[in-house]
Design a protein around this motif. Sequence first.
Motif, PDB file in Angstrom:
ATOM      1  N   LEU A  14       0.835  -1.208   0.000  1.00  0.00           N
ATOM      2  CA  LEU A  14       0.000   0.000   0.000  1.00  0.00           C
ATOM      3  C   LEU A  14       0.866   1.252   0.000  1.00  0.00           C
ATOM      4  CD1 LEU A  14      -2.675  -1.001   2.695  1.00  0.00           C
ATOM      5  CD2 LEU A  14      -2.756  -1.332   0.226  1.00  0.00           C
ATOM      6  N   GLU A  15       0.440   2.201  -0.817  1.00  0.00           N
ATOM      7  CA  GLU A  15       1.136   3.492  -0.866  1.00  0.00           C
ATOM      8  C   GLU A  15       1.088   4.156   0.508  1.00  0.00           C
ATOM      9  OE1 GLU A  15      -0.256   6.073  -3.980  1.00  0.00           O
ATOM     10  OE2 GLU A  15       0.915   7.767  -3.243  1.00  0.00           O
ATOM     11  N   GLY A  16       2.205   4.725   0.913  1.00  0.00           N
ATOM     12  CA  GLY A  16       2.249   5.415   2.199  1.00  0.00           C
ATOM     13  C   GLY A  16       2.610   4.493   3.345  1.00  0.00           C
ATOM     14  N   ILE A  17       2.473   3.183   3.129  1.00  0.00           N
ATOM     15  CA  ILE A  17       2.856   2.211   4.146  1.00  0.00           C
ATOM     16  C   ILE A  17       4.095   1.436   3.676  1.00  0.00           C
ATOM     17  CG2 ILE A  17       2.151   0.159   5.467  1.00  0.00           C
ATOM     18  CD1 ILE A  17       0.474   2.521   6.262  1.00  0.00           C
ATOM     19  N   HIS A  18       3.988   0.858   2.507  1.00  0.00           N
ATOM     20  CA  HIS A  18       5.073   0.019   1.997  1.00  0.00           C
ATOM     21  C   HIS A  18       5.959   0.729   0.982  1.00  0.00           C
ATOM     22  CE1 HIS A  18       1.884  -2.802   3.285  1.00  0.00           C
ATOM     23  NE2 HIS A  18       2.886  -3.451   3.798  1.00  0.00           N
ATOM     24  N   GLY A  31      -4.925   6.301  -3.324  1.00  0.00           N
ATOM     25  CA  GLY A  31      -3.528   5.955  -3.567  1.00  0.00           C
ATOM     26  C   GLY A  31      -3.407   4.582  -4.176  1.00  0.00           C
ATOM     27  N   LEU A  32      -2.182   4.228  -4.452  1.00  0.00           N
ATOM     28  CA  LEU A  32      -1.886   3.012  -5.209  1.00  0.00           C
ATOM     29  C   LEU A  32      -1.903   1.795  -4.282  1.00  0.00           C
ATOM     30  CD1 LEU A  32      -1.014   1.877  -7.961  1.00  0.00           C
ATOM     31  CD2 LEU A  32       1.330   2.513  -7.387  1.00  0.00           C
ATOM     32  N   VAL A  33      -2.598   0.762  -4.720  1.00  0.00           N
ATOM     33  CA  VAL A  33      -2.726  -0.485  -3.966  1.00  0.00           C
ATOM     34  C   VAL A  33      -2.286  -1.623  -4.881  1.00  0.00           C
ATOM     35  CG1 VAL A  33      -4.375  -2.057  -2.889  1.00  0.00           C
ATOM     36  CG2 VAL A  33      -4.709   0.416  -2.669  1.00  0.00           C
ATOM     37  N   ALA A  80       2.054   3.130  10.657  1.00  0.00           N
ATOM     38  CA  ALA A  80       0.970   4.001  10.198  1.00  0.00           C
ATOM     39  C   ALA A  80       0.767   5.150  11.175  1.00  0.00           C
ATOM     40  CB  ALA A  80      -0.310   3.184  10.078  1.00  0.00           C
ATOM     41  N   GLU A 116      -2.286  -1.379  17.170  1.00  0.00           N
ATOM     42  CA  GLU A 116      -0.843  -1.118  17.272  1.00  0.00           C
ATOM     43  C   GLU A 116      -0.196  -1.957  18.367  1.00  0.00           C
ATOM     44  OE1 GLU A 116       0.451   2.923  17.398  1.00  0.00           O
ATOM     45  OE2 GLU A 116      -1.065   3.566  15.965  1.00  0.00           O
ATOM     46  N   MET A 129     -10.253  -7.491  -6.090  1.00  0.00           N
ATOM     47  CA  MET A 129      -9.901  -6.503  -5.070  1.00  0.00           C
ATOM     48  C   MET A 129     -11.110  -5.617  -4.795  1.00  0.00           C
ATOM     49  SD  MET A 129      -6.853  -3.726  -5.348  1.00  0.00           S
ATOM     50  CE  MET A 129      -5.421  -4.661  -4.888  1.00  0.00           C
ATOM     51  N   LEU A 174     -12.246  -2.105  -2.843  1.00  0.00           N
ATOM     52  CA  LEU A 174     -11.711  -0.898  -2.217  1.00  0.00           C
ATOM     53  C   LEU A 174     -12.839  -0.036  -1.661  1.00  0.00           C
ATOM     54  CD1 LEU A 174      -9.048   0.207  -4.879  1.00  0.00           C
ATOM     55  CD2 LEU A 174      -8.733  -1.261  -2.900  1.00  0.00           C
ATOM     56  N   SER A 177      -5.020   1.740  11.197  1.00  0.00           N
ATOM     57  CA  SER A 177      -4.697   1.235  12.533  1.00  0.00           C
ATOM     58  C   SER A 177      -5.645   1.824  13.572  1.00  0.00           C
ATOM     59  CB  SER A 177      -3.246   1.566  12.882  1.00  0.00           C
ATOM     60  OG  SER A 177      -3.046   2.957  12.826  1.00  0.00           O
ATOM     61  N   THR A 183      -2.300  -5.681   6.915  1.00  0.00           N
ATOM     62  CA  THR A 183      -1.416  -4.532   6.998  1.00  0.00           C
ATOM     63  C   THR A 183      -2.212  -3.274   7.296  1.00  0.00           C
ATOM     64  OG1 THR A 183       0.270  -3.271   5.825  1.00  0.00           O
ATOM     65  CG2 THR A 183      -1.515  -4.139   4.496  1.00  0.00           C
ATOM     66  N   SER A 184      -1.507  -2.284   7.765  1.00  0.00           N
ATOM     67  CA  SER A 184      -2.118  -0.993   7.988  1.00  0.00           C
ATOM     68  C   SER A 184      -2.348  -0.299   6.652  1.00  0.00           C
ATOM     69  CB  SER A 184      -1.186  -0.164   8.853  1.00  0.00           C
ATOM     70  OG  SER A 184      -1.737   1.091   9.077  1.00  0.00           O
ATOM     71  N   LYS A 191      -3.341   3.635   4.990  1.00  0.00           N
ATOM     72  CA  LYS A 191      -3.644   5.048   5.218  1.00  0.00           C
ATOM     73  C   LYS A 191      -4.843   5.457   4.399  1.00  0.00           C
ATOM     74  CE  LYS A 191       0.859   6.756   6.502  1.00  0.00           C
ATOM     75  NZ  LYS A 191       1.960   7.680   6.215  1.00  0.00           N
ATOM     76  N   GLN A 192      -5.385   4.501   3.660  1.00  0.00           N
ATOM     77  CA  GLN A 192      -6.298   4.846   2.576  1.00  0.00           C
ATOM     78  C   GLN A 192      -7.612   4.114   2.654  1.00  0.00           C
ATOM     79  OE1 GLN A 192      -3.292   2.932   1.084  1.00  0.00           O
ATOM     80  NE2 GLN A 192      -2.196   4.541   0.045  1.00  0.00           N
ATOM     81  N   VAL A 206      -9.078  -1.949   2.447  1.00  0.00           N
ATOM     82  CA  VAL A 206      -8.705  -2.611   1.200  1.00  0.00           C
ATOM     83  C   VAL A 206      -8.811  -4.114   1.425  1.00  0.00           C
ATOM     84  CG1 VAL A 206      -6.814  -3.033  -0.425  1.00  0.00           C
ATOM     85  CG2 VAL A 206      -7.077  -0.767   0.614  1.00  0.00           C
TER      86      VAL A 206
END
Lengths: 348, 348
Positions: free
Chosen positions: A59-63, A140-142, A347, B11, B57, B59, B104, B135-136, B138-139, B142
Amino acid sequence: MFENQDRTNLEELGEFGLIGHLTKNIKLTNESSKKGVGDDAAVLDFAGKKVLVSTDMLLEGIHFDLAYTPLKHLGYKAIQVNLSDIYAMNGIASQVTVSIGMSSKFPLEAIEELYQGIYIACEKYNVDLIGGDTTSSKQGLVISVTSIGYADEADIVYRNGAEEGDLICVSGDLGGAYTGLQLLEREKLIYLENPNIQPDLEGKDYIVERQLKPEARRDVVELLKSIEVKPTAMIDVSDGLASELLHICKQSNKGCNLYEEKIPLDPMTFETAREFNLDPTICALSGGEDYELLFTVKQADYDKIKFKMDISIIGYITEPSAGCNLITKSGTVHELKAQGWNAFKKAE
Amino acid sequence: MFENQDRTNLEELGEFGLIGHLTKNIKLTNESSKKGVGDDAAVLDFAGKKVLVSTDMLLEGIHFDLAYTPLKHLGYKAIQVNLSDIYAMNGIASQVTVSIGMSSKFPLEAIEELYQGIYIACEKYNVDLIGGDTTSSKQGLVISVTSIGYADEADIVYRNGAEEGDLICVSGDLGGAYTGLQLLEREKLIYLENPNIQPDLEGKDYIVERQLKPEARRDVVELLKSIEVKPTAMIDVSDGLASELLHICKQSNKGCNLYEEKIPLDPMTFETAREFNLDPTICALSGGEDYELLFTVKQADYDKIKFKMDISIIGYITEPSAGCNLITKSGTVHELKAQGWNAFKKAE
């Protein structure tokens, strides 16, 4: 990055148009791939072999951070990260599915770059892209990849097979991806403060590449096969050496002694860690994303392993009551702890 | 939705803690599932049968709106949507992997609800959850699911096997999921304008459920097997009848005549469409998300099919030069067009 005249609008193309465009050159090369993209499901034939399946989401912003991650590299990495799991089972990777969610504001050319990296990785590792999903994302990009491989039952290596006295081995070197990330993050901050300053990554190619363009260690699986060594346990190093070794010990119900001085570090990793006032050993233990293979072998295999340039023997497996220990260069014994990457702590 | 005292912080739990918590009760029930969650990859054994793989997928903001989608339903639907693709190959679904990205800030209890729906769907359809990634994000939320199934080679039905004269059949009824969505969207707007007004969905359970909790048609695959009918082509209705029928015609290189009066509509779908000033036929043709099975059978199978309550014969396959036509109730002929759901047009 993209000039206006090069932009093709995703909305105009539509989902089927986009999928058709992105998959039109796919050629299936694995005998196990009977039918790929274009129906409700792909059809595979493993002729009685065991099937291996693994999946990872980026995930964008995480990975990843698109500020310093070229899309082609990102596509390449998304595949490597997943193949690495198949190799960690001592298997042969043969197929992937790739699902992408992205803003409809992305031009087609950006998606093409991403897929270029995906296809380059697939071709290099002889893996077929057999399916996936492409959708718009508001966020964002997933990227979600599922990798599929196969192995004879007798060849599969789990995490839980380590025995007392087994040697702990790791391929390549560790901590590079993490120090590379520190470098990229620093240059991003400098750039944000003053866009006239160009990123200074000179002479740091190796660790930057470790972060942006990792290579899954298919070659190590092939090497072990060629010297007739079957590991007793194996895992790939995605979260840092400490976390992975603890997984092997926990699942095998064993302890371990890990020797700090034996942990393989590239000189550039060492220097760069020092520049950032980081302990290079900690970078290797907790940094993650190196995608090396960590495995245990019987002592009887020592002679076959010892002169292999790209494999380091870094410790041995003990009885469970001895615990999991790191023996430092000065000889003191510390309990091994996983401080590795926590997707939920990163995050906001 | 969740009181503070019920909140467990993601967390604190960390990625491995969360995965352990969510997967601790998994029992593998399929003989083909040799090893599930807990290693680098799952290990499956299909004993020489063909393996089917599909992936989707979902979203937040594109495929679902948490304002009116209970998490348990969402988990259930995410599985159904994927199993539907395996059934559309005339296969038996046996495994899924599920990757979840979420903020999170979500409490553990919310994720548990989502997984509850996932597990209920898996249990009901006898499918094993064998892996995934958590996973966390930000978006927003997903969800990526990969479904795996199997079939004997002779049983697999592709999209490209329709022949001239074949009967076009569809299971269940169409357009319900789309009209249900209109209803949910309307009630959401009313609620946003005045939070004191409670949603009025009384008497609309069926179409609301079609949207929020679809059922993949494993029973249709089993029915066809029991009456010894192998479809010549098959696809699941995720994007609307028109789009799916055009897929079959295009891939089979054929034309079709589709009869409007034969398209199965539930009375509630019909009424609700009228309430919204929508043409009920358009809801069926272009609405999507019904997850029924659309298939073609040889004319020789007509006697076996004709009295099956849950299967409608809606037209027939023609030579390609005749084109793809919709014959309306008044007898006029229109070219069949896919105006179905476009994931890229829905986005901002």
